[in-house]
Scaffold this active site. Sequence first.
Site, PDB file in Angstrom:
ATOM      1  N   ASP A  98       0.807  -1.221   0.000  1.00 36.58           N
ATOM      2  CA  ASP A  98       0.000   0.000   0.000  1.00 36.58           C
ATOM      3  C   ASP A  98       0.837   1.268   0.000  1.00 36.58           C
ATOM      4  O   ASP A  98       2.027   1.259   0.312  1.00 36.58           O
ATOM      5  CB  ASP A  98      -0.967   0.014   1.186  1.00 36.58           C
ATOM      6  CG  ASP A  98      -0.236  -0.087   2.524  1.00 36.58           C
ATOM      7  OD1 ASP A  98       0.746  -0.842   2.620  1.00 36.58           O
ATOM      8  OD2 ASP A  98      -0.645   0.589   3.485  1.00 36.58           O
ATOM      9  N   GLU A 156      -0.557  -1.963   5.198  1.00 34.90           N
ATOM     10  CA  GLU A 156       0.346  -1.836   6.358  1.00 34.90           C
ATOM     11  C   GLU A 156       0.223  -0.471   6.994  1.00 34.90           C
ATOM     12  O   GLU A 156       0.278  -0.348   8.215  1.00 34.90           O
ATOM     13  CB  GLU A 156       1.797  -2.097   5.926  1.00 34.90           C
ATOM     14  CG  GLU A 156       2.794  -2.106   7.076  1.00 34.90           C
ATOM     15  CD  GLU A 156       3.212  -0.719   7.561  1.00 34.90           C
ATOM     16  OE1 GLU A 156       3.336  -0.518   8.782  1.00 34.90           O
ATOM     17  OE2 GLU A 156       3.398   0.173   6.704  1.00 34.90           O
TER      18      GLU A 156
END
Length: 409
Positions: A98, A156
């Site tokens: 991400d 994350e």
Amino acid sequence: MVSTSSKPLNIDLSRIRSDIQALQPQLVAWRRKLHQRPELGFQEHLTAEFVAEKLQEWGIEHQTGIAKTGIVATIRGQRSEVRQKEKETVLAIRADMDALPIQEENDVPYRSQHDGVMHACGHDGHTAIALGTAYYLSQHLDTFSGTVKIIFQPAEEGPGGAKPMIEAGVLKNPDVDAIVGLHLWNNLPLGTVGVRSGALMAAVEKFHCTILGKGGHGAMPHQTIDSVVVAAQIVNALQTIVARNVDPIESAVVTVGELHAGTALNVIADTARMSGTVRYFNPKLEGYFAQRIEQVIAGICQSHGAKYELNYSHLYPPVINDPGMAEFVRSQAVRVVETPLGIVPECQTMGGEDMSFFLQQVPGCYFFLGAANLSKNLAYPHHHPRFDFDETALGMGVEIFVRCVENFS
């Protein structure tokens, strides 16, 4: 920026095998494509699609749609062993995918094409390294035994993708014996690896508090309960928790990052809102700060006749490396970087990472791979709108992961 002492070491590319050196242009191309198409947590659809396409192209077994956008690739080695093992070993490699809600300021051909979203922490590099590792292993099955699971994890940066992936069973069938992961790190120069036993990264907790006072005229404070005064005292008092309640040998941080109150200079605010974060390494401190912060807030509010609303959340536990796995990773990394300067054992940070949830389940090691290069102006800190890193680190990351796979038993 990192300090001028953080200059890259002399990189001996001969330590990286020729097949991985030959893969370097592809690693860069993959990373830059991912960098141009950053996506926020649990929205990594283009990223996951790209990863799945590559795995499919290489004939690598994989599952998609885990915890929304997560992927797990499974590769089984074919190296014959001299002795028959009771159980084939299973090593997991984890990479996060991400990006962050940041507007990129880099003037590079591969800058983000998604307005307000940027890979400002190196996750595009992590995904490229994991892809490179998967490709190399799939082409060299006879160089390792056992099974490798490569976990491409969403979210994350938040709200956290590791825990839902674990709950979905990514560490099962076959059961993972150990796990490794890396973070490209602009606090270390290219050519170094930060690896240590025990606590590497801190626990992350957060709080939001609203002080409920009684507003009124700025010239008549005796008719009010001044939420700003109450909030100011709370901010100061919270700093005494670490200074006077936590063992000074321990490391911890309480930070109030937001404070909002008032609408006019001559009006005493009815409410004040503050938000902050708590960080610590010692797992035994879990629960302590939540209790102590509320005690401080409650006491100060009571002394002023104010009320409060407190919302406290535990996000990620500390990243705790298994001693044996940390030594194993160090023993593989020393073959890739020049020693003794190439290995940095004292590399803790109060930053947090949900790799911690994986490390609570199985022994493992999370480590930092130095990626800063001042000579190329590639040393802006993580989460900065001009963050970028020296892509030479990509091949180094693949080499370390491959060595871990080949020598894990």
